[in-house]
Design a protein around this motif. Structure first.
Motif, short mmCIF file in Angstrom:
data_model
loop_
_atom_site.label_atom_id
_atom_site.label_comp_id
_atom_site.label_asym_id
_atom_site.label_seq_id
_atom_site.Cartn_x
_atom_site.Cartn_y
_atom_site.Cartn_z
N TYR A 270 0.83 -1.20 0.00
CA TYR A 270 0.00 0.00 0.00
C TYR A 270 0.87 1.26 0.00
CZ TYR A 270 -3.97 -2.97 1.04
OH TYR A 270 -4.95 -3.93 0.96
N ALA A 271 0.32 2.32 -0.55
CA ALA A 271 0.98 3.63 -0.56
C ALA A 271 0.01 4.64 0.04
CB ALA A 271 1.39 4.02 -1.96
N ARG A 272 0.55 5.75 0.51
CA ARG A 272 -0.29 6.79 1.11
C ARG A 272 -0.75 7.79 0.05
NH1 ARG A 272 -0.96 6.61 6.29
NH2 ARG A 272 0.61 5.66 7.62
N ASN A 273 -2.01 8.20 0.17
CA ASN A 273 -2.55 9.28 -0.63
C ASN A 273 -2.09 10.61 -0.04
OD1 ASN A 273 -4.09 7.84 -2.48
ND2 ASN A 273 -5.82 7.69 -1.06
N VAL A 274 -2.16 11.64 -0.82
CA VAL A 274 -1.83 12.97 -0.34
C VAL A 274 -2.79 13.37 0.78
CG1 VAL A 274 -1.64 15.41 -0.98
CG2 VAL A 274 -0.88 13.64 -2.56
N GLY B 282 -5.08 8.98 3.24
CA GLY B 282 -5.55 7.59 3.12
C GLY B 282 -4.49 6.71 2.47
N THR B 283 -4.83 5.47 2.24
CA THR B 283 -3.92 4.55 1.56
C THR B 283 -4.63 3.90 0.38
OG1 THR B 283 -4.52 2.70 3.00
CG2 THR B 283 -2.62 4.01 3.66
N TYR B 284 -3.83 3.44 -0.57
CA TYR B 284 -4.38 2.70 -1.70
C TYR B 284 -3.44 1.56 -2.05
CZ TYR B 284 -1.02 5.27 -4.56
OH TYR B 284 0.12 5.79 -5.08
N ARG B 285 -4.01 0.51 -2.59
CA ARG B 285 -3.23 -0.65 -2.99
C ARG B 285 -2.52 -0.34 -4.31
NH1 ARG B 285 -4.51 -5.17 -6.13
NH2 ARG B 285 -3.19 -6.94 -5.66
N THR B 286 -1.21 -0.57 -4.33
CA THR B 286 -0.44 -0.24 -5.54
C THR B 286 -0.48 -1.36 -6.56
OG1 THR B 286 1.60 -1.12 -4.64
CG2 THR B 286 1.15 1.22 -4.24
N GLY B 287 -0.96 -2.53 -6.16
CA GLY B 287 -1.00 -3.67 -7.07
C GLY B 287 0.20 -4.57 -6.92
N ALA B 288 1.25 -4.08 -6.29
CA ALA B 288 2.44 -4.89 -6.08
C ALA B 288 2.20 -5.86 -4.92
CB ALA B 288 3.64 -4.01 -5.79
N VAL B 289 2.88 -6.97 -4.95
CA VAL B 289 2.76 -7.97 -3.90
C VAL B 289 4.15 -8.30 -3.38
CG1 VAL B 289 2.07 -10.35 -3.40
CG2 VAL B 289 0.67 -8.94 -4.90
N SER B 290 4.28 -8.36 -2.06
CA SER B 290 5.54 -8.78 -1.46
C SER B 290 5.40 -10.23 -1.02
CB SER B 290 5.86 -7.94 -0.22
OG SER B 290 6.23 -6.65 -0.61
#
Length: 103
Positions: A56-60, A63-71
């Motif tokens: 996840y990454a932070r919105n300005v 909030g947060t959003y899923r970037t689509g990447a998977v660890s």
């Protein structure tokens, strides 16, 4: 005085740069190894667990959003014999992130 100052500086550098080191037979292992090198020195782990987590990454706006990447997160446990705590290795996306004693 210069020797004392040099000793103090070198001691501080050694303390801050120290990672957890463990003995596997005749080898000393730490987080700088590749997982394949760790297996070559310590053998196969006694147990392995693997899981995936979304990144996840932070919105300005906060909030947060899923970037689509998977660890891919793996946890390996090496039993090191009587008297030594098991070694827990955390691998994230194919890189050793930490090596710690099992608590």
């Amino acid at each position: 005085m210069k020797k004392l100052m040099a000793f103090v500086v070198m001691s501080c550098v050694a303390i801050t740069a120290r990672a957890d080191n463990f003995r596997c037979g005749k080898w000393i292992v730490n987080e700088s190894l590749l997982p394949t090198e760790l297996v070559a020195k310590c053998g196969e782990p006694d147990s392995r667990e693997q899981r995936t987590e979304d990144v996840y990454a932070r919105n300005v706006g906060g909030g947060t959003y899923r970037t689509g990447a998977v660890s891919v997160i793996e946890t390996w446990i090496f039993k090191r014999g009587t008297g030594a705590a098991p070694m827990v290795v955390t691998i994230i996306d194919g890189k050793i992130e930490s090596i710690k004693r099992q608590e």
